[in-house]
Write a protein that holds these residues in place. Structure first.
Motif, PDB file in Angstrom:
ATOM      1  N   THR A  11       4.779  24.693 -10.210  1.00  0.00           N
ATOM      2  CA  THR A  11       5.206  24.818  -8.825  1.00  0.00           C
ATOM      3  C   THR A  11       4.844  23.527  -8.109  1.00  0.00           C
ATOM      4  O   THR A  11       4.195  22.667  -8.673  1.00  0.00           O
ATOM      5  CB  THR A  11       4.533  26.017  -8.191  1.00  0.00           C
ATOM      6  N   GLN A  12       5.256  23.425  -6.903  1.00  0.00           N
ATOM      7  CA  GLN A  12       5.208  22.132  -6.239  1.00  0.00           C
ATOM      8  C   GLN A  12       4.741  22.317  -4.807  1.00  0.00           C
ATOM      9  O   GLN A  12       5.312  21.800  -3.873  1.00  0.00           O
ATOM     10  CB  GLN A  12       6.652  21.611  -6.307  1.00  0.00           C
ATOM     11  N   GLY A  13       3.677  23.125  -4.658  1.00  0.00           N
ATOM     12  CA  GLY A  13       3.286  23.579  -3.335  1.00  0.00           C
ATOM     13  C   GLY A  13       3.068  22.500  -2.304  1.00  0.00           C
ATOM     14  O   GLY A  13       3.398  22.686  -1.137  1.00  0.00           O
ATOM     15  N   HIS A  57       6.471  21.835  -0.520  1.00  0.00           N
ATOM     16  CA  HIS A  57       7.352  22.750   0.203  1.00  0.00           C
ATOM     17  C   HIS A  57       6.704  24.058   0.612  1.00  0.00           C
ATOM     18  O   HIS A  57       7.360  24.910   1.196  1.00  0.00           O
ATOM     19  CB  HIS A  57       8.579  23.075  -0.655  1.00  0.00           C
ATOM     20  N   CYS A  58       5.442  24.265   0.310  1.00  0.00           N
ATOM     21  CA  CYS A  58       4.906  25.611   0.469  1.00  0.00           C
ATOM     22  C   CYS A  58       3.710  25.597   1.411  1.00  0.00           C
ATOM     23  O   CYS A  58       3.160  24.552   1.732  1.00  0.00           O
ATOM     24  CB  CYS A  58       4.521  26.139  -0.909  1.00  0.00           C
ATOM     25  N   ILE A  85       0.762  27.541   1.011  1.00  0.00           N
ATOM     26  CA  ILE A  85      -0.529  28.053   0.548  1.00  0.00           C
ATOM     27  C   ILE A  85      -1.134  27.355  -0.661  1.00  0.00           C
ATOM     28  O   ILE A  85      -1.996  27.929  -1.317  1.00  0.00           O
ATOM     29  CB  ILE A  85      -0.456  29.564   0.219  1.00  0.00           C
ATOM     30  N   PRO A  86      -0.723  26.147  -1.002  1.00  0.00           N
ATOM     31  CA  PRO A  86      -1.289  25.601  -2.239  1.00  0.00           C
ATOM     32  C   PRO A  86      -2.801  25.398  -2.149  1.00  0.00           C
ATOM     33  O   PRO A  86      -3.335  25.048  -1.101  1.00  0.00           O
ATOM     34  CB  PRO A  86      -0.579  24.258  -2.411  1.00  0.00           C
ATOM     35  N   SER A  92       0.291  26.755 -11.598  1.00  0.00           N
ATOM     36  CA  SER A  92       0.750  27.125 -10.256  1.00  0.00           C
ATOM     37  C   SER A  92      -0.342  26.754  -9.259  1.00  0.00           C
ATOM     38  O   SER A  92      -1.518  26.729  -9.607  1.00  0.00           O
ATOM     39  CB  SER A  92       1.103  28.600 -10.171  1.00  0.00           C
ATOM     40  N   CYS A  93       0.112  26.483  -8.041  1.00  0.00           N
ATOM     41  CA  CYS A  93      -0.832  25.880  -7.094  1.00  0.00           C
ATOM     42  C   CYS A  93      -1.515  26.908  -6.203  1.00  0.00           C
ATOM     43  O   CYS A  93      -2.410  26.560  -5.451  1.00  0.00           O
ATOM     44  CB  CYS A  93      -0.151  24.802  -6.288  1.00  0.00           C
ATOM     45  N   CYS A  94      -1.110  28.180  -6.239  1.00  0.00           N
ATOM     46  CA  CYS A  94      -1.911  29.190  -5.552  1.00  0.00           C
ATOM     47  C   CYS A  94      -2.172  30.321  -6.537  1.00  0.00           C
ATOM     48  O   CYS A  94      -1.718  30.299  -7.670  1.00  0.00           O
ATOM     49  CB  CYS A  94      -1.234  29.702  -4.280  1.00  0.00           C
ATOM     50  N   ASN A 107       1.417  33.672  -6.221  1.00  0.00           N
ATOM     51  CA  ASN A 107       2.879  33.734  -6.216  1.00  0.00           C
ATOM     52  C   ASN A 107       3.510  33.192  -7.485  1.00  0.00           C
ATOM     53  O   ASN A 107       3.478  33.838  -8.504  1.00  0.00           O
ATOM     54  CB  ASN A 107       3.435  33.063  -4.957  1.00  0.00           C
ATOM     55  N   CYS A 108       4.122  32.001  -7.405  1.00  0.00           N
ATOM     56  CA  CYS A 108       4.927  31.556  -8.545  1.00  0.00           C
ATOM     57  C   CYS A 108       4.074  31.238  -9.768  1.00  0.00           C
ATOM     58  O   CYS A 108       2.867  31.192  -9.709  1.00  0.00           O
ATOM     59  CB  CYS A 108       5.734  30.319  -8.227  1.00  0.00           C
TER      60      CYS A 108
HETATM   61  S1  SF4 Z   1       2.345  28.750  -6.574  1.00  0.00           S
HETATM   62 FE1  SF4 Z   1       1.820  29.433  -4.507  1.00  0.00          FE
HETATM   63  S2  SF4 Z   1       1.420  27.539  -3.339  1.00  0.00           S
HETATM   64 FE2  SF4 Z   1       2.504  26.962  -5.197  1.00  0.00          FE
HETATM   65  S3  SF4 Z   1       4.669  26.885  -4.583  1.00  0.00           S
HETATM   66 FE3  SF4 Z   1       4.261  28.948  -5.435  1.00  0.00          FE
HETATM   67  S4  SF4 Z   1       3.736  30.210  -3.648  1.00  0.00           S
HETATM   68 FE4  SF4 Z   1       3.559  28.064  -3.028  1.00  0.00          FE
END
Ligand code: SF4
Ligand code: SF4
Length: 358
Positions: free
Chosen positions: A129-131, A134-135, A137-138, A171-173, A176-177
């Protein structure tokens, strides 16, 4: 007066992929007889009608800058047949119908700095993921973790020396993803959020924050005469879900936000049922810019898998055959009480009803 014909809706979704497909692939769609793997990074597909197509796979980053994309497209125009194709794990594939074009294409890709590989029983590109881009909550820079790990695993991408293919994800959080891999590296918060009470009333919609918590640990509260929130720290599972709707509930922490490694996840395939991942290492330092601790554990897991698995066993199948105790021995990771969650007590700790409990 006759009714005007209604305007067709404008389709803004994913475009029809057939218009972009290599003509030989379009012609033989659904009609492929078998495929071969002549060398790592190259697949050869043979159609029932006799057509043959070679696919060359190059590792590319998840988010491509325009310069790199143009470079890749120029290589596609000059050395392939003007068509490219992105894979699920952010690799780019080039198709040619003449075997003589394969080596010049590989040479062009490698001399431009791209790595050819990632096919069959290799470690494919880590999907991530690329928080930061674009996100909201990373807790870590997943792309940085991928870059550091792939630098060390480059030979496993370039060659096909694993018992079967290995999919790794980061994944960065925590919530989620990501996570759809044989090995997953995820963020792991270990402390409840710290609340900046001066900002809550200005920034957060308190009911949405309260509703967001999966274990009903957040309550509205008055602090220093201002409306704010409080967290029942005994209930909090440190998931980080409250931070996006309420940034003053900061959970990211240089010391207490860690990485965790999970293994054995697999979508359904022709041989077995889907399997869930299981936690194998927790509390690993989230240590930029190279994350050496997490990389060392992933390498140990891969080495043990390479040495211990039978041909074509995926990581989950290998662990299932040898058993978890032997897996922990083989990868030299401690098995602790934190690895066990039997969901006893979840009636009290998880929000199992559709009602918000305050
Ligand atoms: S893993 Fe979490 S922080 Fe990273 S892009 Fe997905 S929802 Fe956002
Ligand atoms: S949303 Fe998650 S981190 Fe926030 S209070 Fe609830 S359990 Fe804790």
């Amino acid at each position: 007066m006759a009714k005007q014909p209604m305007r067709e809706p404008i389709e803004t979704g994913c475009p029809d992929p057939f218009q972009y497909m290599h003509p030989t692939m379009r012609k033989n769609f659904g009609m492929w007889k078998y495929h071969e793997h002549p060398r790592p990074g190259v697949l050869k597909h043979i159609a029932f009608g006799g057509d043959t197509i070679w696919t060359v796979k190059a590792g590319t980053q998840r988010i491509l800058d325009v310069y790199t994309l143009r470079t890749l497209c120029d290589i596609g125009d000059q050395y392939a047949e003007g068509h490219v194709h992105f894979t699920l794990r952010s690799n780019m594939e080039f198709m040619v119908t003449d075997e003589a074009k394969v080596q010049p294409l590989i040479d062009a890709l490698e001399s431009a700095g791209f790595v050819v590989g990632g096919t069959q029983n290799s470690v494919s590109m880590i999907s991530h993921t690329q928080g930061w881009l674009h996100c909201d909550i990373p807790g870590t820079d997943a792309s940085g973790v991928v870059k550091s790990m792939m630098d060390e695993l480059i030979d496993e991408f370039r060659n096909a020396n694993m018992p079967n293919r290995v999919h790794i994800t980061t994944s960065c959080c925590q919530i989620n993803c990501g996570g759809q891999g044989d090995i997953a590296i995820n963020i792991q918060h270990t402390k409840p959020p710290k609340i900046n009470h001066d900002l809550v009333a200005n920034v957060c919609e308190r009911p949405s924050v309260v509703a967001r918590c999966p274990v009903a640990a957040i309550r509205p509260a008055m602090v220093n005469g201002k409306p704010s929130l409080e967290v029942d720290e005994k209930k909090c599972i440190c998931c980080g879900a409250c931070y996006p709707p309420c940034p003053p509930m900061q959970i990211n922490d240089a010391e207490h936000s860690k990485l965790a490694i999970w293994v054995g996840g697999n979508h359904s395939n022709a041989r077995g049922k889907p399997t869930f991942q299981k936690l194998v290492a927790a509390g690993i330092p989230n240590n930029p810019p190279r994350w050496p601790e997490a990389t060392a554990i992933v390498k140990r897991i891969l080495q043990a898998y390479k040495e211990g698995a039978r041909d074509w066993e995926r990581i989950n199948e290998w662990i299932e055959r040898i058993g978890w105790p032997r897996f922990f021995e083989a990868v030299e990771l401690p098995f602790t009480k934190y690895h066990i969650d039997n969901w006893r007590g979840s009636r009290a700790s998880l929000n199992a009803s559709s009602y918000i409990r305050l």
